[in-house]
Write an enzyme that holds these catalytic residues in place. Structure first.
Site, PDB file in Angstrom:
ATOM      1  N   GLU A  34       0.841  -1.197   0.000  1.00 22.41           N
ATOM      2  CA  GLU A  34       0.000   0.000   0.000  1.00 22.41           C
ATOM      3  C   GLU A  34       0.878   1.249   0.000  1.00 22.41           C
ATOM      4  O   GLU A  34       1.610   1.486  -0.938  1.00 22.41           O
ATOM      5  CB  GLU A  34      -0.961  -0.025   1.200  1.00 22.41           C
ATOM      6  N   GLY A  38       3.091   2.365   6.477  1.00 21.02           N
ATOM      7  CA  GLY A  38       2.190   1.402   7.093  1.00 21.02           C
ATOM      8  C   GLY A  38       0.988   2.032   7.767  1.00 21.02           C
ATOM      9  O   GLY A  38       0.620   3.176   7.499  1.00 21.02           O
ATOM     10  N   GLY A 178     -15.242  -1.334  23.048  1.00 14.76           N
ATOM     11  CA  GLY A 178     -13.845  -1.463  23.446  1.00 14.76           C
ATOM     12  C   GLY A 178     -13.294  -0.116  23.881  1.00 14.76           C
ATOM     13  O   GLY A 178     -13.540   0.901  23.233  1.00 14.76           O
ATOM     14  N   ALA A 316       3.894   1.322  18.011  1.00 14.34           N
ATOM     15  CA  ALA A 316       4.831   1.757  16.974  1.00 14.34           C
ATOM     16  C   ALA A 316       6.261   1.826  17.491  1.00 14.34           C
ATOM     17  O   ALA A 316       7.200   1.370  16.830  1.00 14.34           O
ATOM     18  CB  ALA A 316       4.407   3.125  16.428  1.00 14.34           C
ATOM     19  N   HIS A 441       9.995  25.047  37.708  1.00 14.67           N
ATOM     20  CA  HIS A 441       8.699  25.537  38.173  1.00 14.67           C
ATOM     21  C   HIS A 441       8.345  26.815  37.422  1.00 14.67           C
ATOM     22  O   HIS A 441       9.221  27.660  37.228  1.00 14.67           O
ATOM     23  CB  HIS A 441       8.762  25.828  39.678  1.00 14.67           C
TER      24      HIS A 441
END
Length: 462
Positions: A34, A38, A178, A316, A441
């Site tokens: 493809e 990915g 889910g 990943a 801070h």
């Protein structure tokens, strides 16, 4: 041999392995059916974060008055939100193309199938095949959305994560089945943009792999946003005959039916190991994953596997680390095996979640005597100034030696903060050392120091 290394799959495991192999002087090729990058770059990590950013911006605008700013008539242009996400993904994929050229990696477009004798065939879209060979073949074929028998995806009313990123129009009501990272990220995106969202989770808590305190906090925040959350619940069937969906949910109280426009199935992933020639070569699998050793060798000489198609966290950054370790071992380097107990997990809904190491429950079950510290962002000056007081940092130490066993964070930008803990654990840093390392801070990150101080009864700002 045509090449020293051929990588099958170009996700964050495959393309990283190919680049590292090339850096080490190995003649390298990568096979992709493809788009380069990915799932992660094209359909996962990157485009989902683009959607989340759009949701964040809309949420900021909705609450602009809290910051003394008035914004009128804001609305979501859903098609533009989707387009921006796709444009970001396309840009990243082009970046991988550039990296392939830069590192002199040959890209073989087509469907790769393994053969015996360290060979594979690559079949392009026009049906033409060619055979290539290499001294070392790395399988990095990734994973896809898992389908449950009672929740078959039709791509229209019952969808997976890929379709959730490219819907033509925004639904009014959505059920998300889910509540792992994928589920809660999409639930946040759609709820923030005005969709009525219900989450159905089989386990007792949402984000069930996280520390129970984190799960409880996210549940409270999501409910405050107006989300409906059902735990200890199971989708038994979905009726898609009418205009929308009727989702039948089994709970402890009995059966319940929820009507919605779309059901998003987010029940995990399944490794892509079918039809790639594993059986022809004799490569062993177990429970739907390829069996490998600590350096990703399969049982057949010259064949390796990394990423979501092997056991371990389907993340990943794990795939990338495995790819580097694998090719460094091939090149005769001396890499260290990956420590799977020091892998950070990040979830990018709002509030974000980040964690690494033992949960409190797991640490107790492992027999440790604990020192646990927790610092809420409601006590953080930076969080108050940012208007992001939801959440906390929780740290878990071994009481005997001060070992940093784990950390669990929920709040704004915590996915940027977890690397401190990962590095500290890698360096075997103790609680005392974290406590005495001066943190700036005002920052969100000083909550790590404050939580550690709480564990050792030295907390100042609580």
């Amino acid at each position: 041999m045509d090449f020293d290394v051929i990588v099958l799959g170009s996700g964050p495991g495959g393309y990283v392995a190919a680049i590292r192999a090339s850096q080490l002087g190995l003649k390298t090729a990568i096979v992709e059916k493809e788009s380069l990058g990915g799932v992660c770059l094209n359909w996962g990590c990157i485009p989902t974060k683009a959607l989340i950013k759009s949701a964040n911006v809309f949420e900021y605008i909705q609450h602009a008055k809290d910051y003394g700013i008035e914004v009128k008539d804001s609305k979501v242009d859903f098609k533009s939100v989707i387009k921006r996400s796709r444009d970001v993904a396309d840009g990243m994929s082009k970046g991988i193309q550039f990296l392939m050229k830069k590192n002199k990696i040959e890209v073989l477009n087509g469907l790769g199938k393994l053969k015996s004798g360290k060979k594979l065939t690559v079949t392009s879209e026009d049906g033409k095949s060619k055979e290539v060979s290499a001294k070392h073949i790395i399988i990095a074929t990734g994973a896809r959305s898992r389908e449950l028998p009672n929740l078959p995806q039709d791509g229209e009313k019952i969808i997976g994560y890929r379709k959730a990123m490219t819907l033509d129009k925004m639904p009014k009501k959505m059920v998300v089945v889910g509540s792992g990272a994928i589920g809660v990220e999409f639930a946040y995106v759609y709820q923030s943009m005005g969709v009525d969202v219900t989450i159905v989770e089989y386990m007792p808590n949402i984000v069930p792999v996280e520390d129970e305190d984190v799960s409880a906090q996210l549940g409270r925040t999501f409910k405050k946003k107006g989300m409906n959350i059902m735990t200890n619940a199971e989708v038994t069937s979905v009726d898609t005959k009418g205009k929308g969906c009727k989702v039948n949910v089994k709970t402890k109280k009995g059966e319940e039916t929820i009507e919605c426009d779309i059901v998003l199935s987010a029940v995990g992933v399944t490794a892509n190991i079918e039809n790639i020639g594993l059986e022809d070569v004799g490569i062993k699998t177990d429970k739907g994953k390829i069996v490998v050793d600590d350096f990703y060798k399969t049982n057949v000489d010259g064949y390796y596997a990394i990423g979501d198609c092997v056991p371990g966290q389907a993340l990943a950054h794990v795939a990338s680390a495995e790819g580097i370790i694998c090719v460094e071992k091939i090149a005769g380097e001396n890499p260290e095996a990956l420590d799977y107990n020091n892998i950070p997990g990040c979830t990018y809904c709002t509030p974000e979640i980040a964690s690494v190491g033992y949960t409190e429950k797991a640490a107790k079950e492992a027999g440790y005597e604990l020192k646990v510290g927790k610092f809420p962002f409601s006590a953080s000056g930076k969080a108050s100034a940012a208007g992001a007081k939801d959440g906390f940092v929780k740290v878990i130490y071994d009481a005997k030696y001060g070992e940093l066993l784990g950390a669990h964070m929920i709040g704004a930008n915590v996915t940027e903060m977890i690397a401190e803990i990962v590095t500290a654990r890698k360096l075997e840093t103790t609680g005392h050392e974290i406590l005495k390392a001066v943190h700036p801070h005002p920052t969100m990150s000083e909550a790590v120091m404050e939580a550690t101080a709480a564990a050792y009864d030295e907390v100042i700002h609580l």
